[in-house]
Design a protein around this motif. Structure first.
Motif, PDB file in Angstrom:
ATOM      1  N   ALA A 116      -1.331  -0.430 -20.643  1.00  0.00           N
ATOM      2  CA  ALA A 116      -0.771   0.000 -20.668  1.00  0.00           C
ATOM      3  C   ALA A 116      -0.337   1.106 -20.367  1.00  0.00           C
ATOM      4  CB  ALA A 116      -1.808   0.946 -22.664  1.00  0.00           C
ATOM      5  N   LEU A 117      -0.913   1.960 -19.477  1.00  0.00           N
ATOM      6  CA  LEU A 117       0.197   2.737 -18.539  1.00  0.00           C
ATOM      7  C   LEU A 117       1.329   2.358 -17.707  1.00  0.00           C
ATOM      8  CD1 LEU A 117      -0.254   5.855 -18.678  1.00  0.00           C
ATOM      9  CD2 LEU A 117      -1.645   5.497 -16.479  1.00  0.00           C
ATOM     10  N   ALA A 118       0.884   0.992 -17.337  1.00  0.00           N
ATOM     11  CA  ALA A 118       1.469   0.705 -16.730  1.00  0.00           C
ATOM     12  C   ALA A 118       3.203   0.101 -17.408  1.00  0.00           C
ATOM     13  CB  ALA A 118       1.347  -0.550 -16.132  1.00  0.00           C
ATOM     14  N   ALA A 119       2.863   0.145 -18.881  1.00  0.00           N
ATOM     15  CA  ALA A 119       4.047  -0.095 -19.193  1.00  0.00           C
ATOM     16  C   ALA A 119       4.493   0.834 -20.381  1.00  0.00           C
ATOM     17  CB  ALA A 119       3.547  -1.102 -21.199  1.00  0.00           C
ATOM     18  N   ARG A 120       3.887   2.227 -19.903  1.00  0.00           N
ATOM     19  CA  ARG A 120       4.700   2.715 -20.538  1.00  0.00           C
ATOM     20  C   ARG A 120       5.434   3.925 -19.450  1.00  0.00           C
ATOM     21  NH1 ARG A 120       0.503   8.348 -22.985  1.00  0.00           N
ATOM     22  NH2 ARG A 120       1.049   7.443 -24.478  1.00  0.00           N
ATOM     23  N   ILE A 121       5.167   3.511 -18.246  1.00  0.00           N
ATOM     24  CA  ILE A 121       5.890   4.490 -17.186  1.00  0.00           C
ATOM     25  C   ILE A 121       7.091   2.564 -16.507  1.00  0.00           C
ATOM     26  CG2 ILE A 121       4.436   5.403 -15.987  1.00  0.00           C
ATOM     27  CD1 ILE A 121       3.578   3.712 -13.793  1.00  0.00           C
ATOM     28  N   THR A 123       6.193  -0.256 -15.930  1.00  0.00           N
ATOM     29  CA  THR A 123       6.450  -1.133 -14.665  1.00  0.00           C
ATOM     30  C   THR A 123       5.058  -2.157 -15.183  1.00  0.00           C
ATOM     31  OG1 THR A 123       5.038   0.374 -13.392  1.00  0.00           O
ATOM     32  CG2 THR A 123       6.751   0.329 -12.906  1.00  0.00           C
ATOM     33  N   PRO A 124       5.787  -2.238 -16.639  1.00  0.00           N
ATOM     34  CA  PRO A 124       4.602  -3.562 -16.990  1.00  0.00           C
ATOM     35  C   PRO A 124       3.612  -4.566 -16.493  1.00  0.00           C
ATOM     36  CG  PRO A 124       6.611  -4.218 -18.032  1.00  0.00           C
ATOM     37  CD  PRO A 124       6.627  -3.001 -16.848  1.00  0.00           C
ATOM     38  N   LYS A 125       4.743  -4.730 -14.955  1.00  0.00           N
ATOM     39  CA  LYS A 125       3.457  -5.768 -14.309  1.00  0.00           C
ATOM     40  C   LYS A 125       2.638  -5.539 -13.431  1.00  0.00           C
ATOM     41  CE  LYS A 125       6.984  -9.718 -15.272  1.00  0.00           C
ATOM     42  NZ  LYS A 125       7.999 -10.766 -14.530  1.00  0.00           N
ATOM     43  N   ALA A 126       2.957  -4.143 -12.853  1.00  0.00           N
ATOM     44  CA  ALA A 126       2.156  -2.821 -11.939  1.00  0.00           C
ATOM     45  C   ALA A 126       1.123  -2.924 -12.586  1.00  0.00           C
ATOM     46  CB  ALA A 126       2.712  -2.062 -11.175  1.00  0.00           C
ATOM     47  N   ILE A 127      -0.352  -3.488 -13.148  1.00  0.00           N
ATOM     48  CA  ILE A 127      -1.192  -3.010 -13.232  1.00  0.00           C
ATOM     49  C   ILE A 127      -2.415  -2.565 -12.122  1.00  0.00           C
ATOM     50  CG2 ILE A 127      -3.162  -3.581 -14.747  1.00  0.00           C
ATOM     51  CD1 ILE A 127      -1.028  -5.398 -16.730  1.00  0.00           C
ATOM     52  N   ARG A 128      -2.247  -3.531 -11.437  1.00  0.00           N
ATOM     53  CA  ARG A 128      -3.362  -3.087  -9.730  1.00  0.00           C
ATOM     54  C   ARG A 128      -2.467  -2.051  -9.196  1.00  0.00           C
ATOM     55  NH1 ARG A 128      -6.028  -8.379  -7.673  1.00  0.00           N
ATOM     56  NH2 ARG A 128      -6.326  -9.605  -9.515  1.00  0.00           N
ATOM     57  N   ALA A 129      -1.501  -1.673  -9.087  1.00  0.00           N
ATOM     58  CA  ALA A 129      -0.691  -0.739  -8.812  1.00  0.00           C
ATOM     59  C   ALA A 129      -1.029   0.899  -8.911  1.00  0.00           C
ATOM     60  CB  ALA A 129       0.667  -0.685  -8.157  1.00  0.00           C
ATOM     61  N   VAL A 130      -1.160   0.486 -10.475  1.00  0.00           N
ATOM     62  CA  VAL A 130      -1.648   1.930 -11.454  1.00  0.00           C
ATOM     63  C   VAL A 130      -2.858   2.119 -11.257  1.00  0.00           C
ATOM     64  CG1 VAL A 130      -1.978   2.492 -13.907  1.00  0.00           C
ATOM     65  CG2 VAL A 130       0.467   1.528 -13.662  1.00  0.00           C
ATOM     66  N   GLY A 131      -3.712   1.023 -11.277  1.00  0.00           N
ATOM     67  CA  GLY A 131      -5.228   1.191 -11.342  1.00  0.00           C
ATOM     68  C   GLY A 131      -5.789   2.102  -9.421  1.00  0.00           C
ATOM     69  N   HIS A 132      -4.446   1.394  -8.827  1.00  0.00           N
ATOM     70  CA  HIS A 132      -4.587   2.394  -7.404  1.00  0.00           C
ATOM     71  C   HIS A 132      -4.095   3.157  -7.478  1.00  0.00           C
ATOM     72  CE1 HIS A 132      -5.357   1.979  -2.303  1.00  0.00           C
ATOM     73  NE2 HIS A 132      -3.805   2.287  -2.649  1.00  0.00           N
ATOM     74  N   ALA A 133      -2.546   3.876  -7.859  1.00  0.00           N
ATOM     75  CA  ALA A 133      -2.515   5.839  -7.867  1.00  0.00           C
ATOM     76  C   ALA A 133      -4.138   6.391  -8.356  1.00  0.00           C
ATOM     77  CB  ALA A 133      -1.335   4.971  -8.762  1.00  0.00           C
ATOM     78  N   ASN A 134      -4.070   5.175 -10.418  1.00  0.00           N
ATOM     79  CA  ASN A 134      -5.252   6.184 -10.656  1.00  0.00           C
ATOM     80  C   ASN A 134      -6.921   6.981  -9.562  1.00  0.00           C
ATOM     81  OD1 ASN A 134      -5.924   7.042 -12.810  1.00  0.00           O
ATOM     82  ND2 ASN A 134      -7.764   5.966 -12.729  1.00  0.00           N
ATOM     83  N   GLY A 135      -6.654   5.398  -8.281  1.00  0.00           N
ATOM     84  CA  GLY A 135      -7.942   5.501  -7.649  1.00  0.00           C
ATOM     85  C   GLY A 135      -8.015   6.516  -6.664  1.00  0.00           C
ATOM     86  N   LEU A 148      -8.468   6.415 -18.613  1.00  0.00           N
ATOM     87  CA  LEU A 148      -8.233   5.207 -18.208  1.00  0.00           C
ATOM     88  C   LEU A 148      -9.242   3.864 -18.357  1.00  0.00           C
ATOM     89  CD1 LEU A 148      -5.345   4.696 -15.417  1.00  0.00           C
ATOM     90  CD2 LEU A 148      -4.858   4.777 -18.146  1.00  0.00           C
ATOM     91  N   ILE A 149      -9.324   2.966 -19.087  1.00  0.00           N
ATOM     92  CA  ILE A 149     -10.668   1.976 -19.840  1.00  0.00           C
ATOM     93  C   ILE A 149     -10.018   0.383 -19.020  1.00  0.00           C
ATOM     94  CG2 ILE A 149     -12.058   3.769 -20.681  1.00  0.00           C
ATOM     95  CD1 ILE A 149     -10.745   2.132 -23.680  1.00  0.00           C
ATOM     96  N   GLY A 150     -10.683  -0.317 -18.951  1.00  0.00           N
ATOM     97  CA  GLY A 150     -10.500  -1.621 -19.185  1.00  0.00           C
ATOM     98  C   GLY A 150      -9.325  -2.121 -20.406  1.00  0.00           C
ATOM     99  N   ALA A 151      -8.902  -3.431 -19.865  1.00  0.00           N
ATOM    100  CA  ALA A 151      -8.122  -3.970 -21.471  1.00  0.00           C
ATOM    101  C   ALA A 151      -8.780  -3.980 -22.538  1.00  0.00           C
ATOM    102  CB  ALA A 151      -7.516  -5.367 -20.849  1.00  0.00           C
ATOM    103  N   ASP A 152     -10.026  -4.404 -22.210  1.00  0.00           N
ATOM    104  CA  ASP A 152     -11.332  -4.550 -23.293  1.00  0.00           C
ATOM    105  C   ASP A 152     -11.951  -3.773 -23.408  1.00  0.00           C
ATOM    106  OD1 ASP A 152     -12.747  -3.996 -21.438  1.00  0.00           O
ATOM    107  OD2 ASP A 152     -14.134  -6.454 -21.240  1.00  0.00           O
TER     108      ASP A 152
END
Length: 176
Positions: A116-121, A123-135, A148-152
């Protein structure tokens, strides 16, 4: 071959703040902006993030601005709106900056999936990149990577440990 000139270290102040979930390390610049917030038991990771973002860093004991300390203490005492009053500044790639600025827009008491955060910015396909930036976010709590939580709906990864993430979310009223 001549030696390359080295940049002088960036100087930041280091302060400590007792919280219900451990001793917080507050890293501030000369103007009083927060550059990093991490936990004493993760100091090595914090120093590595600072090195990655700024190069050589010199930390010296220096009190953080009183207003910052008060805002953080008030947050931990239950006044969840205080975090937005804290001035912060961080170095990072343009993509990291985009993710971190978006984190700051997630209200207390809510969570969002990485997707959802990737979509908000936009870049909907950049889920892993969002996770890496978050980390790579050096400003825990204030830039609320814990939201930020998992999709489930599962709690996944938190640089300060999942128990802290769980505590922060419960503190903000999220059922976990």
């Amino acid at each position: 071959m001549p030696a390359r000139p080295t940049k002088p270290p960036v100087s930041f102040g280091l302060d400590r703040l007792a919280t219900p979930i451990g001793m917080a390390l507050l890293i501030t610049d000369a103007e009083g902006a927060l550059r990093a917030l991490d936990w004493e038991d993760y100091e090595h990771r914090m120093r590595e993030l600072l090195r990655l973002h700024y190069g050589l860093v010199d930390l010296s004991d220096q009190p953080a601005p009183a207003a910052m300390r008060t805002a953080l203490s008030d947050y931990f005492d239950g006044d969840l709106g205080q975090l937005s009053d804290i001035a912060w500044r961080i170095a990072g790639t343009p993509f990291q900056q985009k993710v971190w600025n978006a984190l700051a827009q997630i209200p207390a008491g809510t969570t969002m999936s990485y997707g959802a955060l990737a979509a908000r910015i936009d870049t909907p396909k950049a889920i892993r990149a969002v996770g890496h930036a978050n980390g790579s976010n050096p400003i825990s709590v204030v830039l609320p990577c814990h939201r930020l939580i998992g999709a489930d709906g599962s709690l996944v990864k938190y640089g300060g440990g999942l128990e802290r993430k769980r505590w922060l979310l419960r503190h903000e009223g999220v059922a976990v």
